[in-house]
Design a protein around this motif. Structure first.
Motif, PDB file in Angstrom:
ATOM      1  N   ALA A  92      -4.204  -1.083   3.073  1.00 28.04           N
ATOM      2  CA  ALA A  92      -3.242  -1.682   2.205  1.00 28.04           C
ATOM      3  C   ALA A  92      -4.086  -2.922   1.045  1.00 28.04           C
ATOM      4  O   ALA A  92      -5.724  -3.452   1.036  1.00 28.04           O
ATOM      5  CB  ALA A  92      -2.238  -2.265   2.694  1.00 28.04           C
ATOM      6  N   TYR A  93      -3.147  -3.061   0.092  1.00 25.38           N
ATOM      7  CA  TYR A  93      -4.971  -4.614  -0.945  1.00 25.38           C
ATOM      8  C   TYR A  93      -3.617  -5.298  -0.922  1.00 25.38           C
ATOM      9  O   TYR A  93      -2.306  -5.620  -0.761  1.00 25.38           O
ATOM     10  CB  TYR A  93      -3.862  -3.760  -2.476  1.00 25.38           C
ATOM     11  N   GLY A 129       0.536  -1.251  -0.187  1.00 22.46           N
ATOM     12  CA  GLY A 129       0.443   0.425  -0.556  1.00 22.46           C
ATOM     13  C   GLY A 129       1.139   1.423  -0.260  1.00 22.46           C
ATOM     14  O   GLY A 129       2.301   0.858   0.364  1.00 22.46           O
TER      15      GLY A 129
END
Length: 187
Positions: free
Chosen positions: A73-74, A65
């Motif tokens: 965040a991803y 992220g």
């Protein structure tokens, strides 16, 4: 005996804290125009991770992220795997599926964060605006401490070209190129 136990505990704690991370941020590009082509297009920006170990690592629960917050965040897909001493490119193009994140590495200064499955930051890099498109920012070699601009980006491959802290812009000439019939001053 207590002193020996306390000393061993302190040593173990110190060694645990200085232990190298298994997965690190290795390279990034803010403005990809001609370097990396995937899924029939050039993804806007990308991040490369590097596996520092001699074993494959499943990234289940890991996240990347542009914020210090794990909640923003991803989360990488359960199927994301980095081979031993290998690389994995993550496409930052707001597509939000598989290895395509829900954010871009914006043009301008910023930071990127790598989180472990516990939500802890295990690596982080801050960077300035890239001097031009197709210039990466990365480690001088895989997992090295030194970061800098990379004129020759290496997405998904070993960082071997070295880095620099400055890149000169294209020269600007006082006269337009072409044939001249008379002498002239060029600056």
């Amino acid at each position: 005996m207590k002193k020996l136990f306390a000393s061993l505990l302190l040593l173990f704690t110190f060694l645990h804290l200085v232990q190298a991370q298994d997965v690190v941020l290795n390279e990034l590009m803010q403005s990809n125009v001609n370097v990396l082509y995937v899924d029939n297009e050039f993804p806007d920006s990308w991040i490369e991770l590097y596996n520092t170990t001699n074993k494959s690592i499943n990234l289940r629960g890991y996240a990347v992220g542009d914020s210090e917050k794990y909640s923003k965040a991803y989360i990488l897909p359960n199927s994301a795997l980095i081979p031993s001493n290998g690389h994995l490119v993550i496409y930052c193009d707001k597509e939000e599926y598989g290895l395509h994140t829900d954010f871009r590495v914006e043009s301008g200064k910023g930071s990127l964060y790598l989180f472990n499955p516990k939500g802890e930051i295990i690596d982080q890099v801050s960077f300035a605006k890239m001097p031009s498109p197709d210039v990466a920012y990365g480690r001088s070699s895989d997992n090295a401490d030194e970061w800098g601009y990379m004129v020759t980006p290496t997405p998904g491959a070993t960082n071997m070209g070295g880095v620099t802290s400055t890149i000169l812009p294209q020269p600007v000439f006082s006269e337009v190129g072409g044939l001249k019939n008379e002498p002239f001053i060029l600056s």
